[in-house]
Structures are given as structure tokens and as C-alpha cells.
Design an enzyme around this catalytic site. Structure first.
Site, PDB file in Angstrom:
ATOM      1  N   GLU A   1      29.897  -1.302  11.417  1.00 16.27           N
ATOM      2  CA  GLU A   1      31.348  -1.437  11.530  1.00 16.27           C
ATOM      3  C   GLU A   1      32.112  -0.413  10.702  1.00 16.27           C
ATOM      4  O   GLU A   1      32.837  -0.748   9.771  1.00 16.27           O
ATOM      5  CB  GLU A   1      31.768  -2.865  11.180  1.00 16.27           C
ATOM      6  CG  GLU A   1      31.199  -3.829  12.207  1.00 16.27           C
ATOM      7  CD  GLU A   1      31.649  -5.259  12.048  1.00 16.27           C
ATOM      8  OE1 GLU A   1      31.667  -5.749  10.916  1.00 16.27           O
ATOM      9  OE2 GLU A   1      31.968  -5.895  13.061  1.00 16.27           O
TER      10      GLU A   1
ATOM     11  N   GLU B   1      23.704  -8.304  16.659  1.00 13.57           N
ATOM     12  CA  GLU B   1      24.142  -9.562  16.049  1.00 13.57           C
ATOM     13  C   GLU B   1      24.476 -10.518  17.177  1.00 13.57           C
ATOM     14  O   GLU B   1      25.178 -10.152  18.118  1.00 13.57           O
ATOM     15  CB  GLU B   1      25.381  -9.365  15.163  1.00 13.57           C
ATOM     16  CG  GLU B   1      25.113  -8.532  13.933  1.00 13.57           C
ATOM     17  CD  GLU B   1      26.350  -8.301  13.058  1.00 13.57           C
ATOM     18  OE1 GLU B   1      27.278  -9.137  13.086  1.00 13.57           O
ATOM     19  OE2 GLU B   1      26.362  -7.283  12.371  1.00 13.57           O
TER      20      GLU B   1
HETATM   21  C1  GAL Z   1      29.998  -8.872  12.232  1.00 15.91           C
HETATM   22  C2  GAL Z   1      29.596  -8.081  11.024  1.00 15.91           C
HETATM   23  C3  GAL Z   1      28.827  -8.916  10.029  1.00 15.91           C
HETATM   24  C4  GAL Z   1      29.518 -10.220   9.811  1.00 15.91           C
HETATM   25  C5  GAL Z   1      29.639 -10.937  11.105  1.00 15.91           C
HETATM   26  C6  GAL Z   1      30.373 -12.234  10.984  1.00 15.91           C
HETATM   27  O1  GAL Z   1      31.102  -8.296  12.823  1.00 15.91           O
HETATM   28  O2  GAL Z   1      28.828  -6.978  11.367  1.00 15.91           O
HETATM   29  O3  GAL Z   1      28.722  -8.205   8.832  1.00 15.91           O
HETATM   30  O4  GAL Z   1      30.783  -9.993   9.298  1.00 15.91           O
HETATM   31  O5  GAL Z   1      30.390 -10.170  12.000  1.00 15.91           O
HETATM   32  O6  GAL Z   1      29.772 -13.131  10.159  1.00 15.91           O
END
Ligand code: GAL
Length: 951
Positions: A413, A483
């Protein structure tokens, strides 16, 4: 020496000065080293320039200073407090400037060299991690200063060392220009949080070296070439290898994979030093649009791992790191993304040893710039590029010899920009043997894999089918969900649905759950603290507690679910054919390491078990395996086969008989309870009796069943909203938690319309509705009895225009005394409609306290699914159909109001919920909500329970 008080370096975009070039890390060498971990003198100042640097001089009297253990974070050691923000910078955004209020920790350590420390050669002082900017002196001489918190920095110090009373002084600033590059979603935790080590550097010792160990899967050979800055020889006795550095050698060898992490011990010997090598032969390539290792496409079943310990923050000891790896292996996880920085190097040694695929991510995130439309983003500003390249080099050079690392990640990010391109180009030039990842690069200009976070199921499926569009390059690339499955609070739901999609389309090479562990901080006031608990002016609450492990590393139900969903063996049967279908879902391994067992349950009790011979199927292969004759006649009741795949022998990560995978299927259907309505309700003195039960004559409310008092039995639709019900502020989809509360589903009123005494039934008619709304649920309770047992049939008819699903639908009531619970149904853990894969049907026992799942921020939890009957507080309850069972020592309202575990105190009553339905969980705290098929629609429903007193 200068008495420089300038702090210009703190706000300088450069990575620092004075440090040695980065180089490969090795786990052991015959050169001496001295750990400087331990107790250090410590002084905290409010600003970067509050004190001059005289403390760095020899003879400085620091007797009045505090002491802190190194490694550590001073804010967790009683000096100041931690701050949690997700992406907002906790200081004004004016790069590279930082606030004048800049907590600065001066650290001092005086040490002697061991008696036998060699007199010749040089020495290097190594810092494995300091947040966020450090300036270093040894014996009064300044060595330099650096940024790059989770990266190693070494300084040549041989010429400064004395045999006794060496004074090592380290000034650490919490905020620096580097903080702009370290905006990861986590606690801001300043300090020397990784090891400090003095390394003897013998003359002719090893400098940098690069182990190239590829595998030719067609020939079955490994090719080894160790390039070394200092010439020497490379030996691998087990393979008969003895070659000069730089010289390739090809030998028959076994490959390394996460499934079979075959390592060969070797030695790199230069004139002055012998360094241990752990060599894993493997070739990573992009071929046919897929990530292949040793010729085969890999399906990543991963997690995102931040380093976390509830008392020590990111200062992890080896045992904690090993525990993480063991827990991952035992839960079928095969991959880790080191979100969002290179981990302590020992963690990577463990990944090599136990077998985990690793995406090693650089210490880089500039997420806070999104607030100003990415204006001034350092990754798109050439002035910062040297700092970015320094970070890339420090990661790649340190970690390049780990076979477990298959992908480098530029960071997280950080938007897009030339700096990222420069990093990717540098990485490719330095190491062509691995792939490059970065999620923010939607066009895949700089990357070898198309990566996304939190895409919903439908979109992932479109990507799988190649219908997602995008640049030509992107369409040719494999896909990773770097993620997904946001594991905040109760959830995530929908994992099995993702896994089905991953397994359907080759292009989808799996994903990484967000995230491994809750970053709760152990705290006397709250049990575990989260954002805001330290008075931070900006914070993101419990968004920092979104892991598959609770802060104390107890697996949450989400991890148990994930283990089941990603199990490497599929066990399927329909209970009719006398066979079970076994599929090997490993990418490489055959099934020879597993032993299979069968067991046969009647009404949840195991009545027979044995071993099941299963051929050593190769990766991807399936077989129909014959089951034995059922040990009893099927008419004996509801029967299930359960087939398990166990470890056939001890492994380094789990003992023999550890359950790797299982499947269960029904052989015969359940007989639903039926009660002949032979008794009728009898009015008496303020009471109505019906069979074993008594009711309030005016309200029709149940009072007793036999000798068991029952209070407040009525329809219940509210649950203590989960983090996933609430959803995240930026979500554009409906956030049901908010909608439900807005409608008033947490304050439903129960209007009594009629209490009717029929010949064979007591009927209570009600309307359940919230103030200020037209919507309501016409609810009829019909009670019947055969004299011994009491049956309740609840009929619910939604009135008016219900456009929202219900949180739950069922009844709740209070029992005055209850502790032990047993049930026949899904267990042993909690389950919800879209997170129930791990729930297996059986006879289970617990206590009311143990039914609770201790989410760091309390919320709905603990439901057991598919319950046929349950016994609690002297009552036996059978359901038609099966129901969700929940019992707790506080009300839903108290659970809903609690902010921390410590807000929950047991009352006198045990509240029991018997639910016909629950709304799914989803993962809308950052991802998609529950899929439509898991919504609990508000529609006409009928369900019944049979109550009897346990004699
Ligand atoms: C993503 C980010 C993580 C964390 C997650 C939410 O956007 O890469 O570091 O913030 O969201 O828990």
C-alpha cells in the site's frame, strides 16, 4: 569528536550514513560473536535535540538512568505509550518533516570483550532492527546513523574496540523521515527491538555470498553455485560436493519444497572463516502463466504474518517464532507473506527447515498519503529513491539464501511510482531466480503476478476465468489474493467458498488470510488493549485485532475453520456406496506420510473404528476406497462415517496421529423428535399447567419445566454485532450491523395479543417489533405435551416490508443454575452458516464458560451448529430441525455493550439461545459481507423444540 547537536539526519530522506554495504545473513559461522542483548541504560527525552550527545563519551555517568531490556520497545517497558493507527500518520503530513515532539531514547551499554576474543582481524557491530532512526557511537566515536526499522545495519568497529569498558551509545528517535515509509497498519513501537551483536571478522573471512541452488525436475538433479566476494571452497558432504566458489556443480539431489523441505548441510570455507550453508534445491519460474516450483504449479494456502507478542510487541524470541511456524504447519498452512516487512532472520531459517513458502516483503508502506490523493508520495519522488533502493537491497541481500523465499514483495500500500519501478528493476537484476510481487501495481507493470486484496468471490471467479480485463501483461499472469478473509473478531466467513474457486481455476494460485495474530497488548485494565486504550488522539480501535490467533496464540475458530478448508486431502462420500473418495490435494507429496482411520458413529457415539488402507496416491490423484461393513445395523439410529488422515509417524512439526484432514458423511437420517399432544392446558391459581410445565396465566410465559425454573423465554432476533457485521467505514455495500441497529432490532418489543387454552395446546400470540417502525414479526408460540415432554412450536411471520436479513432467529431464555453442557450436534467449536466446515457431528461436552470464544472486543460468539439435542441446567432440549445452541453468563445486551473482555461479569442467570438461523459472518470488516446464500432472510419460519427435565 564533535559535540554535534544537529538532528538534521532525522528528517533527511537519505537512508543514512556510515553503515557497511548489506550482505547475506548466515545462521552460523566459526567466527566469534558476542550478543549485546540484555539490560541497557536508558534515558527518554521529549524531543530529538533535548540532550546533547555527551552521553556517548567514555566515562559518562549514567547511574541515574533507567534500565531497559534490549531487544524491546520502550513504550512497552514503562516509558511512554504505544500508538495504533491503521493508515493515518499520527503526525502532520509534511514530508520529510516530523514533529518537534519526537520521543528519543538514549541507550547505553558498556561491555568487555570475552577473554578469548581474537586479537587479530576486524569486527562488525550489527543491529537487526531499530525503530525508526538510530545514531550510533562506540567509545565516543560516531559510527553513523540509519533508518529502515526492520532491516539490518552493520558498522565496522574493529579499530575502535578495547578489551574492556567499551561504551556503545545508541540514540533512537521515534519519528524520522523513515516513518513516512513505514506506515504499516500496526502499533508504532520505537526501540531497539531486534538483536544487537558484535561479530568478529577474521582476516580472509566471508563477506557477501549468494547460494544459487536450482532443481531440474526432469533430470532429478540440483545445480549448486555459490558466488562469494571472498574466494573459497564449497562442500556438501552428503552430495559429495567440493568445489571452488563460483563454480557450478550438478548432482542428483532431492528438491526442496514446503511440503518436503529437504535441506543439505554445507560449508562455505574461505581462508579465514567457515560459514554453515543450508541448501535447498528448487527452481521458481513463471511458466504457462503460472507460478511453478520445480515444474509444478503451487496453490498457496497462506497467512499474512506480522511479528507480534502481547507483552514484547515486535521483539520476538526464537521460541515464539518457532511456535508460529509449528502452529502454521499444524493448521495446514503452506505459505507466509511477511506482511509488511522482512521478519527477524531466524523466522526464515525456520521456514526453510519446517517448510513454508515465503513472500518476503520489503519494509515499505506509505498508505497515509492516500488522504491527500497520494500527493507527495515518496515512492513517486526521486529524492526518496535511494532510500527505497537501500531498503530493497537490505532485504534481498540479507535473505537471498533462503530456499523458502520464492517471491520478493516491494512493500504494501504505497500507491504507484518510479521508486517502486526502480526497486523492482534492481531486484530482478540482482536475483533473477525469484518473482516480484506488489499488490498496488494493478497493471502489473513491475510485477510477475497479479495480486489483489479483499476481492469478493465473484470477482475472484471472473479473474479465474480470465474475464477481468486489464492490461495484456496482467491477463497473462497468475493471480494471488495477497490478503483476504479478514479475521477480525468473529469470522471470517466464506473461506470454503473462496477455496472452491481457487481450486477450480488454475490461474488462481491461492491466497493469504489477513492476518495471523491479533496485536492485542496485555493490559491489566482490559485483558488485552487495542487502539485508543492508551489515550491516542488518533487511532483505529480494535482493527489491530484481526488475526487467526488470539494475542496469546490460542487458535481462534477462524484458524480451525481455515485448517479444515485448506486440508491437503479431500475425504468425500455419500454414505450409500460403501466407499469413500480420497483425493490427494498436495502439490508435490504423495500420501505415504499419512495413515487413515475410519470410525462409525451412531447418534454421535463411536461404535466401531479401525484403520483404512489407502494407496499412497500421488499429488492430484484420487481413489475410491472401500469402507468396511458398518459395525452395527443402520436402523440403530442416525449414523455417520468419519474418515481421518493422520500423520503416520512423528514429524518435526507434529507427532504421529496428528489429524491432517478428515471427512464425515451421514449413512442414515436423523429421526426428528415427536411428541403426541395428549395433554391439554389446565388453568389454576395464576398458573396454567401443561404436562410437566407451568406457565403464567396472564402472559402465557413459561415458568417451569418439572423442577427447572425458566425465565424470559421469548423470540430473539438480536446478536451482539460482530466486527464483520459492523463492516468498515469505507465499505460501499450495505453494512447490516448499522442497519439492524438503526431499525431497532436490538430493542424489539413483545406485544401480547392472546393466551389461548385449547384442548391439546396452549397458544400464545404476540407481535415482536421495534419502536418507530412498521415492520414486525407476528410470533405464535404453540405448546403441547404428552405428559412427560413439552413441545414448543414457534411460528414467525414477518409483517410489512422487511428488506434486511435478521441477525438471528430463535428463542432465548434464562436458567438459574447451569454449568455443564452436553450436546449431540456440531462441535467441538463454534460454527456459523459460512464458517462451519470444521464443525463435526458428535457428542460433545463443555462448561458454559468454555463455550465462550474470547474475542478481544466482545461480540457474538460460541454458537454450536446442527445441534440435535442439548442438555443444560437440568433440561434436555431436542430440536426440529437442528438448531444453533449458545449459552452464556451474561445477556446479549451486555455482550453487545462490552468493549473489552473485562467488561463481562457473570450474572446469576445463564442465558440460552436456541436459534433456527443465524446470519452469516462474512468478512466485511475489510472485505465482502456474507454471500447471499448465507443471509438469514426475514421470511415465514416454523421451528420447534422439545423440553424435558433430565431425571
Ligand atoms: C490492508 C492492509 C493491511 C491491513 C488490512 C486491514 O489494506 O494491507 O495492512 O491494514 O488491510 O486489516
Amino acid at each position: 569528536m564533535s559535540l554535534r547537536t544537529t538532528t538534521d539526519y532525522v528528517e533527511d530522506v537519505s537512508p543514512g550514513s556510515g553503515a557497511l554495504p548489506p550482505r547475506a545473513r548466515y545462521a552460523s559461522s566459526d567466527a566469534r560473536s558476542l550478543s549485546l542483548n540484555g539490560s541497557w541504560r536508558f534515558r527518554l527525552s521529549d524531543t530529538a535535540d533535548a540532550e546533547d550527545d555527551s552521553f556517548a563519551q567514555e566515562g559518562y555517568e549514567a547511574g541515574g538512568w533507567a534500565e531497559v531490556p534490549v531487544p524491546g520497545h520502550w513504550v512497552l517497558q514503562g516509558h511512554g505509550s504505544p500508538v495504533y493507527t491503521n493508515h493515518l500518520y499520527p503526525f502532520p503530513v509534511d514530508p520529510p518533516r516530523v514533529p518537534t515532539e519526537n520521543p528519543t531514547g538514549d541507550h547505553l551499554r558498556v561491555f568487555d570483550l570475552p577473554k578469548d576474543w581474537p586479537a587479530d582481524g576486524g569486527a562488525v557491530l550489527r543491529f537487526d532492527g531499530v525503530e525508526s532512526c538510530a545514531r550510533i557511537w562506540l567509545n565516543g566515536t560516531e559510527l553513523g546513523e540509519f533508518k529502515g526499522s526492520r532491516l539490518p545495519h552493520e558498522f565496522a568497529v574493529g579499530h575502535l574496540l578495547k578489551t574492556v569498558d567499551n561504551v556503545l551509545a545508541v540514540r533512537v528517535h521515534q519519528w524520522s523521515a523513515g516513518s513516512y515509509l513505514e506506515d504499516q497498519d500496526q502499533w508504532w513501537l520505537p526501540g531497539i527491538f531486534r538483536d544487537v551483536t558484535l561479530l568478529h571478522r577474521p582476516a580472509g573471512g566471508v563477506l557477501d555470498f549468494f547460494v544459487h541452488a536450482s532443481y531440474d525436475h526432469l533430470a532429478g538433479t540440483g545445480t549448486l553455485r555459490v558466488d562469494s566476494d571472498v574466494d573459497g571452497r564449497v562442500t556438501v558432504p552428503e552430495l559429495g560436493i567440493d568445489v571452488a566458489t563460483g563454480e557450478p556443480v550438478t548432482v542428483p539431489a532431492e528438491p526442496w519444497s514446503a511440503e518436503r523441505p529437504r535441506l543439505y548441510e554445507g560449508v562455505l570455507a574461505t581462508e579465514g572463516e567457515r560459514v554453515a550453508l543450508r541448501i535447498g534445491f528448487r527452481t521458481v519460474e513463471l511458466s504457462d502463466g503460472l507460478i511453478k516450483v520445480n515444474g509444478r504449479a503451487v496453490l498457496f494456502k497462506g497467512v499474512n504474518r506480522h511479528e507480534w507478542h502481547p507483552e514484547r510487541g515486535r521483539a520476538l524470541d526464537l521460541e515464539t517464532m518457532r511456535e508460529d511456524v509449528l502452529l502454521m504447519k499444524r493448521h495446514n498452512i503452506n505459505a507466509v507473506r511477511t506482511s509488511h516487512y522482512p521478519p527477524h532472520p531466524a523466522f526464515l531459517d525456520l521456514c526453510d527447515e519446517y517448510g513454508l513458502w515465503v513472500i518476503d516483503e520489503c519494509d515499505l508502506e506509505t498508505h497515509g498519503f492516500t488522504e491527500q490523493g497520494w500527493r507527495d508520495n515518496p515512492v513517486d519522488d526521486d529524492r526518496w529513491t535511494p532510500a527505497l533502493l537501500d531498503r530493497a537491497a537490505r532485504m534481498v541481500e540479507r535473505d537471498k539464501n533462503h530456499p523458502s523465499i520464492v517471491i520478493w514483495s516491494l512493500g504494501n500500500e504505497a500507491g504507484t511510482g518510479r521508486g517502486l519501478t526502480a526497486m523492482a528493476e534492481w531486484m530482478r537484476g540482482r536475483d533473477s531466480s525469484r518473482l516480484v510481487h506488489y499488490e498496488g501495481d494493478l497493471d502489473c507493470r513491475d510485477t510477475d503476478v497479479y495480486s489483489r486484496m479483499y476481492a469478493d468471490h465473484a470477482e475472484v471467479e471472473r479473474i479465474g476465468r480470465g474475464l477481468d480485463g486489464g492490461t495484456h501483461k496482467r491477463r497473462e499472469l497468475p493471480f494471488l489474493l495477497c490478503e483476504y478473509g479478514h479475521a477480525m473478531g468473529n469470522g471470517p466467513g466464506g473461506l470454503a467458498d473462496y477455496q472452491r474457486i481457487f481450486e477450480t481455476y488454475d490461474r488462481l494460485q491461492g491466497g493469504f488470510i489477513w492476518e495471523w495474530i491479533d496485536h492485542g497488548i496485555k493490559d491489566e485494565r482490559y485483558g488485552y488493549a487495542y487502539g485508543g486504550d492508551f489515550g491516542e488522539e488518533l487511532h483505529d480501535g480494535n482493527f489491530v485485532c484481526d488475526g487467526l490467533l488470539f494475542p496469546d496464540r490460542r487458535p481462534s475458530p477462524g484458524l480451525v475453520e481455515y485448517k479444515k478448508v485448506i486440508e491437503p486431502v479431500a475425504v468425500e462420500g455419500d454414505g450409500t456406496g460403501g466407499t469413500v473418495r480420497i483425493t490427494n490435494k498436495y502439490d508435490f507429496a504423495d500420501l505415504s506420510a499419512l495413515a487413515f482411520t475410519w470410525s462409525y458413529q451412531v447418534n454421535g457415539e463411536t461404535v466401531g473404528e479401525g484403520t483404512l488402507p489407502v494407496p499412497a496416491l500421488t499429488a492430484g490423484e484420487s481413489a475410491e476406497v472401500k469402507l468396511p461393513e458398518p459395525p452395527v445395523a443402520t436402523a440403530a439410529g442416525e449414523a455417520h462415517w468419519t474418515v481421518r488422515a493422520l500423520l503416520a509417524a512423528d514429524t518435526p512439526w507434529a507427532p504421529k496421529d496428528h489429524v491432517v484432514a478428515w471427512g464425515q458423511f451421514a449413512v442414515s437420517a436423523r429421526q426428528v423428535p415427536s411428541v403426541a399432544a395428549t395433554d391439554g392446558p389446565v388453568p389454576g391459581n395464576g398458573l396454567i399447567t401443561l404436562g410437566p410445565a407451568s406457565f403464567d396465566a396472564r402472559t402465557g410465559a413459561l415458568r417451569t419445566v418439572g423442577g427447572v425454573d425458566v425465565t424470559g423465554l421469548r423470540l430473539d432476533v438480536w446478536r451482539a454485532v460482530t466486527d464483520n457485521d459492523d463492516g468498515a467505514a469505507w465499505q460501499t455495500d450495505i453494512r447490516y450491523g448499522l442497519l439492524w441497529r438503526g431499525l431497532g432490532l436490538h430493542r424489539m418489543r413483545h406485544r401480547l395479543d392472546a393466551v389461548e387454552l385449547g384442548d391439546d395446546a396452549l397458544t400464545v400470540r404476540t407481535r415482536v417489533a421495534p419502536a418507530a417502525r412498521e415492520i414486525g414479526l407476528s410470533t405464535v408460540y404453540r405448546w403441547t405435551s404428552d405428559g412427560n415432554r413439552l413441545q414448543l412450536t414457534v411460528s414467525v411471520d414477518p409483517e410489512d416490508d422487511w428488506t434486511v436479513p435478521l441477525p438471528r432467529l430463535g428463542i432465548r431464555f434464562g436458567l438459574s443454575a447451569a454449568d455443564r453442557v452436553q450436546w449431540f450436534g456440531g462441535g467441538p467449536g463454534e460454527a456459523y452458516p459460512d464458517s462451519r466446515a470444521a464443525s463435526s457431528v458428535g457428542r460433545w461436552q463443555s462448561t458454559v464458560d468454555d463455550l465462550q470464544t474470547p474475542y478481544v472486543r466482545p461480540q457474538e460468539n460460541g454458537a454450536r451448529a446442527d445441534v440435535r439435542w442439548a442438555e443444560i441446567g437440568g433440561l434436555r432440549i431436542e430440536g426440529d430441525p437442528e438448531f444453533f445452541f449458545t449459552a452464556r453468563r451474561w445477556t446479549t445486551e451486555q455482550l453487545d455493550a462490552a468493549e473489552h473482555r473485562t467488561d463481562l461479569t457473570p450474572g446469576d442467570t445463564v442465558w440460552v439461545n436456541l436459534d433456527h438461523g443465524q446470519h452469516g459472518l462474512g468478512s466485511q470488516s475489510c472485505g465482502p459481507g456474507p454471500l447471499p446464500q448465507y443471509h438469514l432472510r426475514a421470511e415465514a419460519a416454523q421451528f420447534s423444540f422439545v423440553f424435558s427435565e433430565i431425571s
